[in-house]
Structure formats: C-alpha cells, structure tokens
Design a protein around this motif. Structure first.
Motif, short mmCIF file in Angstrom:
data_model
loop_
_atom_site.label_atom_id
_atom_site.label_comp_id
_atom_site.label_asym_id
_atom_site.label_seq_id
_atom_site.Cartn_x
_atom_site.Cartn_y
_atom_site.Cartn_z
N UNK A 85 52.09 52.06 24.25
CA UNK A 85 50.19 51.22 24.52
C UNK A 85 50.10 51.28 26.08
N UNK A 86 50.21 51.75 27.70
CA UNK A 86 49.72 50.94 28.39
C UNK A 86 48.37 50.83 29.22
N UNK A 87 47.80 50.15 28.96
CA UNK A 87 46.23 49.67 29.50
C UNK A 87 45.86 49.12 30.94
N UNK A 88 45.17 49.87 31.28
CA UNK A 88 44.81 49.08 32.24
C UNK A 88 43.35 48.72 32.51
N UNK A 89 43.20 47.00 32.65
CA UNK A 89 41.68 46.45 32.14
C UNK A 89 41.03 46.50 33.33
N UNK A 90 39.54 45.98 33.30
CA UNK A 90 38.83 46.36 33.88
C UNK A 90 38.91 45.85 35.71
N UNK A 91 39.55 44.30 35.72
CA UNK A 91 39.94 43.71 36.55
C UNK A 91 40.75 44.50 37.78
N UNK A 92 41.21 45.57 37.45
CA UNK A 92 42.68 46.15 37.97
C UNK A 92 41.79 46.71 39.20
N UNK A 93 40.50 46.98 38.89
CA UNK A 93 39.62 48.15 39.96
C UNK A 93 38.44 46.75 40.96
N UNK A 94 39.19 45.25 40.47
CA UNK A 94 38.09 44.69 41.12
C UNK A 94 38.35 43.51 42.56
N UNK A 95 39.31 43.90 42.90
CA UNK A 95 40.54 43.49 43.36
C UNK A 95 41.38 44.92 43.79
N UNK A 96 41.72 44.24 45.10
CA UNK A 96 43.01 45.57 45.91
C UNK A 96 44.70 44.58 46.10
N UNK A 97 44.18 43.27 45.53
CA UNK A 97 45.62 42.39 45.54
C UNK A 97 45.96 41.98 44.48
N UNK A 98 47.08 42.33 44.73
CA UNK A 98 47.72 42.32 42.49
C UNK A 98 47.95 41.42 42.02
N UNK A 99 48.30 40.32 43.13
CA UNK A 99 48.24 38.74 42.49
C UNK A 99 46.96 38.28 42.41
N UNK A 100 45.70 38.56 42.73
CA UNK A 100 44.23 38.06 41.58
C UNK A 100 44.27 38.67 41.05
N UNK A 101 44.79 40.37 40.27
CA UNK A 101 44.32 40.83 39.94
C UNK A 101 45.52 40.17 38.29
N UNK A 102 46.74 39.73 38.97
CA UNK A 102 46.92 39.31 37.78
C UNK A 102 46.12 37.63 36.94
N UNK A 103 46.21 36.63 38.51
CA UNK A 103 44.94 35.84 37.88
C UNK A 103 44.50 35.88 37.08
N UNK A 104 43.72 36.94 37.47
CA UNK A 104 42.28 37.77 36.73
C UNK A 104 42.34 37.55 34.99
N UNK A 105 43.33 38.50 34.88
CA UNK A 105 43.94 38.80 33.22
C UNK A 105 44.40 37.36 33.25
N UNK A 106 45.06 36.46 33.85
CA UNK A 106 45.46 35.27 33.09
C UNK A 106 44.49 34.17 32.76
N UNK A 107 43.42 34.37 33.52
CA UNK A 107 42.08 33.74 32.82
C UNK A 107 41.40 34.19 32.31
N UNK A 108 41.57 35.47 31.37
CA UNK A 108 40.76 35.99 29.77
C UNK A 108 41.38 35.82 28.85
N UNK A 109 40.90 35.53 27.86
CA UNK A 109 41.10 35.25 26.48
C UNK A 109 41.39 37.22 26.08
N UNK A 110 42.51 37.79 25.60
CA UNK A 110 43.38 38.53 25.47
C UNK A 110 42.21 39.74 24.57
N UNK A 111 41.35 38.76 24.01
CA UNK A 111 40.79 39.62 22.80
C UNK A 111 39.51 40.44 23.25
N UNK A 112 39.02 39.42 24.40
CA UNK A 112 37.94 40.31 25.58
C UNK A 112 38.33 41.11 26.99
N UNK A 113 39.69 41.54 26.57
CA UNK A 113 39.81 42.34 27.79
C UNK A 113 38.63 43.35 27.06
#
Length: 138
Positions: A85-113
C-alpha cells in the motif's frame, strides 16, 4: 522446480472530491512511489522500426478509481494485510515543502489521517476483491 509468480495487479484509488488537477497530482505521486517500490512491473523498452527506444511502461495497466474520503481510509486499513500500500495523506497537498509535510504528518495520530489517494499492488484476485466496488475516476 520453479514456482510460477502469481499475476499482480496495480490500482490507484483517488478521492472523488478532488478537482482534476489535484487528483492528477495525487495519482502521479502515488504512481511514482509504486514504480520505485515495484520496478519489476515496468515492461521492456518500446522500440520503433528504426531502432529508436522509449522507456518501458507498465504492461498490466493501472486503473484509476474513485472513492470517498471514508472509503479511502477503510480501503487502506483493509489492504495493509493483503498487498503493498502506498498512501498519500491530505497534508501532501497543503505545502510544497517536503519537510513541512513530514512535520505535519508527525503531528497527527495515524488513525486520524485522511488520504487523497491509495495505491495497491498485489495478487490480482486479492486486489480485485478490495477495489471491486469502485468506479473509474472520470
């Protein structure tokens, strides 16, 4: 004796609410990662009659299907035990900065992605059962 490899299927399911530009982006991101993870799915180079070569393409095709946000989350969860499975969370289209994307994912519990797209690669029959109720994205 060699065992015959089961036929594989590759499918991408995208959020039906996305506009064509955002949906195309989500599908491209997932497809790129699927290609990296499953390079064996790329076919032989294409050759013109004069010998000019073009890169090989995936010979099994990649249907792009549509689902609701809830269905994408459910599909991801059901698929984890049966295929890659390769998934693309919604945070991926909220920024063009990959580090910001990584930070945004890290701030969210997996079950709520929530997901924009899910790519699946696995045995044809298993993937077919998982996505059987989805229509083509148009």
């Amino acid at each position: 004796m060699q065992t015959q490899q089961k036929p594989e299927r590759c499918v991408i399911v995208v959020d039906e609410a996305l506009n064509p530009g955002k949906a195309s982006n989500a599908v491209a991101v997932v497809a790129f990662t699927l290609g990296q993870r499953h390079s064996h799915l790329v076919g032989a180079p294409l050759r013109e009659s004069d010998g000019t070569a073009h890169p090989g393409l995936i010979p099994i095709g990649i249907p792009v299907l549509k689902a609701t946000t809830q269905q994408l989350s459910e599909l991801r969860q059901k698929s984890l035990a049966h295929c890659d499975v390769v998934d693309f969370p919604v945070q991926g289209q909220a920024t063009t900065d990959y580090h910001a994307f990584l930070d945004a994912i890290q701030a969210v519990p997996g079950a709520s992605l929530q997901y924009l797209a899910i790519g699946l690669v696995g045995p044809r029959n298993r993937v077919g059962k998982l996505v059987g109720g989805f229509s083509l994205f148009a």
